[in-house]
Design a protein around this motif. Structure first.
Motif, PDB file in Angstrom:
ATOM      1  N   SER A   1     -14.427  81.851  56.663  1.00 28.74           N
ATOM      2  CA  SER A   1     -13.217  81.992  57.638  1.00 28.74           C
ATOM      3  C   SER A   1     -13.622  81.969  59.100  1.00 28.74           C
ATOM      4  O   SER A   1     -13.075  81.298  59.691  1.00 28.74           O
ATOM      5  CB  SER A   1     -12.063  83.068  56.986  1.00 28.74           C
TER       6      SER A   1
ATOM      7  N   GLN B   1      -6.042  79.900  54.542  1.00 27.29           N
ATOM      8  CA  GLN B   1      -6.156  80.410  53.039  1.00 27.29           C
ATOM      9  C   GLN B   1      -4.780  81.077  52.601  1.00 27.29           C
ATOM     10  O   GLN B   1      -4.685  80.446  51.392  1.00 27.29           O
ATOM     11  CB  GLN B   1      -7.320  81.616  52.867  1.00 27.29           C
TER      12      GLN B   1
ATOM     13  N   ASP C   1      -9.241  76.322  54.598  1.00 22.77           N
ATOM     14  CA  ASP C   1      -9.673  77.656  53.958  1.00 22.77           C
ATOM     15  C   ASP C   1      -9.419  78.068  52.548  1.00 22.77           C
ATOM     16  O   ASP C   1      -8.292  78.531  52.188  1.00 22.77           O
ATOM     17  CB  ASP C   1      -9.286  78.706  54.840  1.00 22.77           C
ATOM     18  N   GLU C   2     -10.466  77.686  51.515  1.00 23.47           N
ATOM     19  CA  GLU C   2     -10.059  78.091  50.119  1.00 23.47           C
ATOM     20  C   GLU C   2      -8.531  77.303  49.703  1.00 23.47           C
ATOM     21  O   GLU C   2      -7.702  78.120  49.386  1.00 23.47           O
ATOM     22  CB  GLU C   2     -10.338  79.260  49.856  1.00 23.47           C
TER      23      GLU C   2
END
Ligand SMILES: Nc1ncnc2c1ncn2[C@@H]1O[C@H](COP(=O)(O)OP(=O)(O)O)[C@@H](O)[C@H]1O
Ligand SMILES: [Mg+2]
Length: 243
Positions: free
Chosen positions: A41, A82, A159-160
């Motif tokens: 991140s 995320q 992010d994810e």
């Protein structure tokens, strides 16, 4: 980007990212792999200029990004956070998706057309007037993606992106991403997805770059994966009997 380093607190010894360098080529899809706390991140946030780097350089299209050119960078690089709750901040989907282009001076007439297009394309036109905070996880993720795609970025940082999604929404997002032509850097724990979808993998461990290799090489190197926090090919430990 070359020799990037980030620490969250100047008085701290701990570097969240240290001496990381790599190149993203146009049209490439790169998986950013690493355990929790590895710096994924931090790296993505540094790349969009949300986090200031302590040293190092980020170049876009051959030009070094500076404070003065950050706005230009933000127009070209879209980041999907995320947690979509960190991204969606306007009351309705329509207002949220409108925010970016409006800021860049797109006319209201043009804007409406673009909003409908992007929502339709993502299959969420029916969510246009819904309240963002009432959406499901998968709906929020797609609404956040709409707000990014409407800016037509040439690079997507994610992010994810599959976190918080049920298997059906995850599959749907994968199909949508496969249709996009953007250069992508995707932080993920999903090795299956990385294998199918990405050309290359960058592995981080404790803020350092461990590998930057073609995706096949990473998936066959179980020792490297284990060092980077993936339990790869390891048999599950015997279950503990409670009684
Ligand atoms: N806001 C923050 N303040 C201080 N330290 C942070 C902050 N965010 C992350 N860190 C630290 O930076 C390191 C990298 O974290 P992060 O980039 O979030 O890892 P990842 O995304 O790979 O799980 C970790 O040691 C983490 O504790
Ligand atoms: Mg993270």
């Amino acid at each position: 980007m070359t020799n990037l380093a980030v620490r969250y607190d100047a008085s701290e010894e701990h570097w969240a990212l240290e001496d990381v360098s790599f190149v993203l080529r146009e049209g490439e899809r790169v998986a950013l792999l690493g355990a929790n706390g590895a710096g994924k991140s931090t790296l993505l946030l540094a790349l969009v200029g949300v986090l200031e780097t302590s040293s190092g350089e980020i170049a876009l299209d051959g030009r070094v990004v500076r404070k003065e050119t950050l706005r230009e960078l933000r127009g070209k690089v879209g980041m999907v956070f995320q947690n979509p709750d960190d991204q969606l901040f306007m009351p309705t989907v329509h207002e949220d998706v409108a925010f970016g282009p409006r800021n860049y001076g797109v006319s209201e007439e043009q804007l409406e057309k673009r909003i409908e297009e992007v929502l339709y394309w993502l299959g969420i036109l029916h969510l246009k007037n819904r309240l963002t905070h009432r959406l499901s996880g998968g709906e929020k993720r797609l609404a956040a993606l709409a707000g990014i795609l409407i800016m037509e970025p040439s690079i997507l940082l994610m992010d994810e992106p599959f976190s918080f999604l049920d298997p059906q929404s995850r599959q749907r997002l994968k199909e949508i991403l496969a249709l996009l032509s953007q250069t992508m850097l995707i932080a993920t724990h999903d090795l299956e997805m990385a294998k199918k979808f990405c050309h290359r993998a960058i592995l981080l461990r404790a803020g350092r770059l461990m590998a930057d290799v073609p995706i096949e090489d990473v998936l066959t190197d179980s020792a490297l994966l284990e060092r980077c926090g993936f339990q790869f090919g390891r048999k599950p430990s015997p279950s503990v009997k409670l009684r």
